[in-house]
Write an enzyme that holds these catalytic residues in place. Structure first.
Site, short mmCIF file in Angstrom:
data_model
loop_
_atom_site.label_atom_id
_atom_site.label_comp_id
_atom_site.label_asym_id
_atom_site.label_seq_id
_atom_site.Cartn_x
_atom_site.Cartn_y
_atom_site.Cartn_z
N PRO A 9 29.19 -76.92 22.45
CA PRO A 9 29.47 -77.72 21.26
C PRO A 9 28.26 -78.44 20.70
CG PRO A 9 30.45 -78.72 23.21
CD PRO A 9 29.94 -77.39 23.62
N ASN A 10 28.22 -78.44 19.39
CA ASN A 10 27.22 -79.14 18.57
C ASN A 10 25.85 -78.49 18.56
OD1 ASN A 10 29.04 -81.28 17.79
ND2 ASN A 10 28.84 -82.03 19.88
N ARG A 17 20.36 -82.05 14.22
CA ARG A 17 21.12 -83.07 14.95
C ARG A 17 20.20 -83.85 15.88
NH1 ARG A 17 24.19 -82.26 20.18
NH2 ARG A 17 25.23 -84.24 20.46
N TYR A 22 16.81 -83.89 20.61
CA TYR A 22 16.95 -82.44 20.80
C TYR A 22 15.83 -81.62 20.17
CZ TYR A 22 21.54 -84.03 22.20
OH TYR A 22 22.55 -84.69 22.83
N ASN A 72 23.75 -73.55 27.96
CA ASN A 72 23.72 -74.95 27.58
C ASN A 72 25.14 -75.30 27.15
OD1 ASN A 72 23.42 -77.47 26.45
ND2 ASN A 72 21.47 -76.99 25.46
N ALA A 75 28.17 -81.09 25.91
CA ALA A 75 28.98 -82.14 26.51
C ALA A 75 30.00 -81.61 27.51
CB ALA A 75 29.69 -82.94 25.42
N HIS A 78 29.70 -82.03 31.44
CA HIS A 78 30.12 -83.23 32.17
C HIS A 78 31.63 -83.36 32.30
CE1 HIS A 78 25.98 -83.98 31.17
NE2 HIS A 78 26.29 -83.91 29.90
N GLU A 96 21.96 -73.36 34.15
CA GLU A 96 22.36 -74.45 33.26
C GLU A 96 21.10 -74.99 32.57
OE1 GLU A 96 23.86 -79.04 33.75
OE2 GLU A 96 24.58 -77.59 35.21
N HIS A 98 19.45 -77.82 29.57
CA HIS A 98 19.55 -78.96 28.65
C HIS A 98 18.19 -79.21 28.02
CE1 HIS A 98 23.52 -79.86 30.13
NE2 HIS A 98 23.05 -79.68 31.34
N LEU A 99 18.19 -79.47 26.74
CA LEU A 99 16.96 -79.77 26.04
C LEU A 99 16.40 -81.12 26.48
CD1 LEU A 99 18.45 -78.58 22.71
CD2 LEU A 99 16.35 -77.63 23.65
N SER A 100 17.28 -82.10 26.61
CA SER A 100 16.84 -83.44 27.01
C SER A 100 16.97 -83.59 28.52
CB SER A 100 17.71 -84.49 26.31
OG SER A 100 19.04 -84.45 26.78
N ARG A 105 19.40 -90.46 30.31
CA ARG A 105 20.31 -90.83 29.23
C ARG A 105 21.51 -91.61 29.77
NH1 ARG A 105 21.33 -85.97 25.47
NH2 ARG A 105 22.12 -87.67 24.19
N ARG A 109 26.26 -88.74 31.48
CA ARG A 109 25.57 -87.45 31.41
C ARG A 109 24.89 -87.08 32.73
NH1 ARG A 109 25.53 -86.01 25.97
NH2 ARG A 109 25.58 -87.78 24.55
#
Length: 143
Positions: A9-10, A17, A22, A72, A75, A78, A96, A98-100, A105, A109
């Site tokens: 998502p997103n 965004r 990101y 990726n 959300a 989690h 898995e 993740h960009l960040s 964070r 997360r």
């Protein structure tokens, strides 16, 4: 060699965004870089904001000759026991991504429900996280 790059998502909003978190690269740019770096690999791409569609993409990859997945889950990382179960069920190596750096964070997360079903996790390297995940998959599959 066929790999699936799967985004949750997103992530269709990459580049627009929250670029401070990101980055400013779109997914098209990231995919172009990956294809240039790995011309011998057939990269398939899918994205969905729907948990069920992501599960379908995983099983389609499993049944469609894909050797590994860069995932990726956004959300859903989690929150989704269903994605964890689908990763286990498809029996493909999944990395898995993740960009960040999710561990710097918000506390919610910090816990990944899918990580225990994955080969490994790459996080915090921006768009380069996808390249590092592809590299890890190729290394794993070459063994």
């Amino acid at each position: 060699m066929k790999l699936l790059i799967l985004n949750g998502p997103n992530l269709h909003r990459l580049g627009r965004r929250e670029p401070s978190i990101y980055g400013s690269d779109t997914m098209d740019i990231i995919l172009q870089r990956l294809q240039a770096a790995y011309p011998e690999v057939e990269l398939r791409y899918a994205q969905s904001n729907s948990e069920g569609a992501l599960i379908d993409h995983l099983y389609d990859a499993c049944d469609g000759g894909v050797q590994g997945v860069v995932f990726n889950a956004g959300a859903y990382t989690h929150t989704s026991v269903a994605l964890h179960d689908a990763i286990r069920g498809c029996e493909l190596p999944v990395v898995e991504v993740h960009l960040s750096n999710v561990h710097t964070r918000e506390p919610f997360r910090h816990k990944s429900l899918i990580a225990p079903a994955c080969l490994g996790v790459v996080a915090g390297f921006g768009a380069d996280s996808y390249r590092l995940a592809v590299e890890a998959l190729l290394h794993h599959l070459a063994k």
